[in-house]
Design an enzyme around this catalytic site. Sequence first.
Site, PDB file in Angstrom:
ATOM      1  N   ASP A   1     -29.099  -4.246  23.487  1.00 20.59           N
ATOM      2  CA  ASP A   1     -28.019  -4.900  22.753  1.00 20.59           C
ATOM      3  C   ASP A   1     -27.892  -4.155  21.426  1.00 20.59           C
ATOM      4  O   ASP A   1     -28.646  -4.418  20.492  1.00 20.59           O
ATOM      5  CB  ASP A   1     -28.341  -6.379  22.519  1.00 20.59           C
TER       6      ASP A   1
ATOM      7  N   GLU B   1     -24.643  -2.993  26.528  1.00 18.83           N
ATOM      8  CA  GLU B   1     -23.385  -3.712  26.365  1.00 18.83           C
ATOM      9  C   GLU B   1     -22.267  -2.753  25.983  1.00 18.83           C
ATOM     10  O   GLU B   1     -22.465  -1.849  25.177  1.00 18.83           O
ATOM     11  CB  GLU B   1     -23.551  -4.781  25.279  1.00 18.83           C
TER      12      GLU B   1
ATOM     13  N   ASP C   1     -31.099 -11.426  19.461  1.00 19.73           N
ATOM     14  CA  ASP C   1     -30.762 -10.069  19.894  1.00 19.73           C
ATOM     15  C   ASP C   1     -31.607  -9.632  21.090  1.00 19.73           C
ATOM     16  O   ASP C   1     -31.118  -8.937  21.981  1.00 19.73           O
ATOM     17  CB  ASP C   1     -30.919  -9.083  18.729  1.00 19.73           C
TER      18      ASP C   1
END
EC number: 3.1.21.10
Length: 172
Positions: free
Chosen positions: A7, A66, A138
């Site tokens: 991420d 992502e 996160d």
Amino acid sequence: MLILGIDPGSRVTGYGVIDQVGSRNDYVASGCIRLSGDDLAQRLRQIYAGVSEIIERYVPQEMAIEQVFMARNADSALKLGQARGVAIVAGSNRELPIYEYAARKVKQSVVGNGGADKVQVQHMVSRLLKLPGLPQADAADALAIALCHAHTRSSLVSSAGASRNRNGRWRR
């Protein structure tokens, strides 16, 4: 199959490693690369070094990250894109196959709702991986990305008509 989820962020980059064994996904590790300093080039170097170290330590076979989404602030979107790029280069330099997933797809895969908030993602990641508590936000997002890839991977393999033999290897 060890899967590394990333991420990316220009201040905090989350990571999560899971082990996909058949239809089961086991937690291996997760955490955050906390970036220091105001110089963007310095923070990007820290992301590269951190992701490289994680890859070296856990030796994943695949990496999922992502995709960039359009933020309200163009400057933030550009910095996020640069953070993603550096993480992708770290994986690519170690010849990892890299897969990208939209945030909505990740949330849909893990929570069942593409508009889920961070707390819902943390809760579902914790339940799916049978963790004793909630991971950092996160890190939970990174684990969710890895889980999304594991689910997608399993769906693709089963739709292609492949199955695993007793040794855990894929066959058609």
